[in-house]
Design an enzyme around this catalytic site. Structure first.
Site, mmCIF file in Angstrom:
data_model
loop_
_atom_site.group_PDB
_atom_site.id
_atom_site.type_symbol
_atom_site.label_atom_id
_atom_site.label_comp_id
_atom_site.label_asym_id
_atom_site.label_seq_id
_atom_site.Cartn_x
_atom_site.Cartn_y
_atom_site.Cartn_z
ATOM 1 N N ASP A 1 -2.495 -6.871 -10.779
ATOM 2 C CA ASP A 1 -2.005 -6.255 -9.560
ATOM 3 C C ASP A 1 -0.472 -6.257 -9.658
ATOM 4 O OD1 ASP A 1 -1.988 -5.481 -6.760
ATOM 5 O OD2 ASP A 1 -1.329 -7.526 -6.353
ATOM 6 N N ASP B 1 2.250 -5.628 -6.650
ATOM 7 C CA ASP B 1 2.949 -6.280 -5.537
ATOM 8 C C ASP B 1 2.299 -7.628 -5.229
ATOM 9 O OD1 ASP B 1 4.431 -6.816 -3.264
ATOM 10 O OD2 ASP B 1 3.201 -5.561 -1.973
HETATM 11 P P1 B16 Z 1 2.495 2.405 -1.390
HETATM 12 P P2 B16 Z 1 -0.577 -3.756 -4.832
HETATM 13 C C1 B16 Z 1 -0.064 -2.443 -2.576
HETATM 14 O O1 B16 Z 1 0.357 -2.839 -3.854
HETATM 15 C C2 B16 Z 1 0.635 -3.271 -1.525
HETATM 16 O O2 B16 Z 1 0.243 -4.650 -1.635
HETATM 17 C C3 B16 Z 1 0.246 -2.778 -0.147
HETATM 18 O O3 B16 Z 1 0.919 -3.527 0.849
HETATM 19 C C4 B16 Z 1 0.599 -1.288 -0.032
HETATM 20 O O4 B16 Z 1 0.168 -0.777 1.222
HETATM 21 C C5 B16 Z 1 -0.084 -0.517 -1.160
HETATM 22 O O5 B16 Z 1 0.300 -1.066 -2.416
HETATM 23 C C6 B16 Z 1 0.294 0.947 -1.132
HETATM 24 O O6 B16 Z 1 1.662 1.047 -1.459
HETATM 25 O O7 B16 Z 1 2.799 2.672 0.040
HETATM 26 O O8 B16 Z 1 3.708 2.107 -2.227
HETATM 27 O O9 B16 Z 1 1.652 3.490 -2.016
HETATM 28 O O10 B16 Z 1 -0.620 -5.126 -4.237
HETATM 29 O O11 B16 Z 1 -1.942 -3.101 -4.943
HETATM 30 O O12 B16 Z 1 0.200 -3.699 -6.131
HETATM 31 MG MG MG Z 2 -0.887 -7.331 -4.382
#
Ligand code: B16
Ligand code: MG
Length: 219
Positions: free
Chosen positions: A8, A10
């Site tokens: 993953d 974030d």
């Molecule tokens: P975006 P991950 C996720 O990343 C985030 O944890 C989540 O908070 C966010 O809503 C999602 O990506 C979408 O992100 O707005 O940049 O498309 O943890 O899956 O790496």
């Molecule tokens: Mg994450």
């Protein structure tokens, strides 16, 4: 035997959740809605539109799909401006070395992220060329806890799901990993207290401890 590890982004490679917090907070404030860290934690791993639904939970107003789309775009514009602050040093301690050590052991490595900003973030971290495959929010129609993004990553690697491990900080990601038939490794966040996680680690290097126990590849 585990032949690939899907990371993953974030919460595992770096923390951009503070930027998401700032961006969603700005949107919530403009709508007169409350938004705190506890609510922000519920956004981990879920898509932008699913995040918006959580932010709007308390709203008495019923918004049209077009209005919701505009709100999501507004959050993303604020978030993208904040992402300009991301530096290579924002990569979590131990991640770069662990990625290289896994490569040295011929374990394939991939990204499996819900974010549509994945490639921008990886470029800013100077990790865009570090992975054998990248699957992200631009590749899928269903976000975590659906397994689609991890199955997509395994497909890009050409490795069967049963030979993949997923490293996740979000409960939604642990659920997605199990639904994909993969080993679920919890690293930080609410993933660590999720009983569906197969393994809990506190440092990226522990992925190598697993590898050491089992020889060349992780099993
Ligand atoms: P975006 P991950 C996720 O990343 C985030 O944890 C989540 O908070 C966010 O809503 C999602 O990506 C979408 O992100 O707005 O940049 O498309 O943890 O899956 O790496
Ligand atoms: Mg994450």
């Amino acid at each position: 035997m585990i032949r690939a590890i899907i990371f993953d982004l974030d919460g595992v490679i770096c923390s951009t959740d503070d930027y998401h917090f700032e961006a969603w907070k700005a949107l919530a404030d403009s709508l007169g809605l409350s938004f705190d860290r506890k609510k922000n934690d519920r956004l981990r791993g879920v898509s932008r539109m699913a995040s918006l639904e959580i932010v709007l939970e308390e709203s008495q107003i019923s918004y049209t799909p077009e209005e919701k789309q505009a709100m999501a775009e507004k959050e993303n514009e604020i978030y993208k401006a904040l992402l300009c602050n991301v530096r290579p040093s924002d990569c979590f301690p131990g991640v770069r070395e662990t990625l290289q050590a896994l490569k040295d052991r011929e374990v394939k490595i991939a990204i499996g992220s819900s974010s549509k900003n994945t490639k921008n973030i990886l470029t800013r971290l100077e990790l865009i060329d570090a992975f054998d495959a990248i699957a992200d929010g631009t590749d899928v129609t269903h976000s975590k806890p659906d397994p689609e993004v991890f199955l997509c990553a395994a497909g890009k690697l050409g490795i069967s799901p049963s030979e993949c491990a997923v490293v996740e900080d979000a409960s939604a990601g642990i659920q997605a990993a199990k639904a994909a038939g993969m080993l679920a490794v919890a690293f930080g966040g609410d993933a660590c207290t999720d009983p569906r996680a197969d393994v809990v680690i506190t440092k990226p290097q522990q992925l190598l401890d697993l590898a050491n126990v089992c020889g060349d590849a992780i099993c």
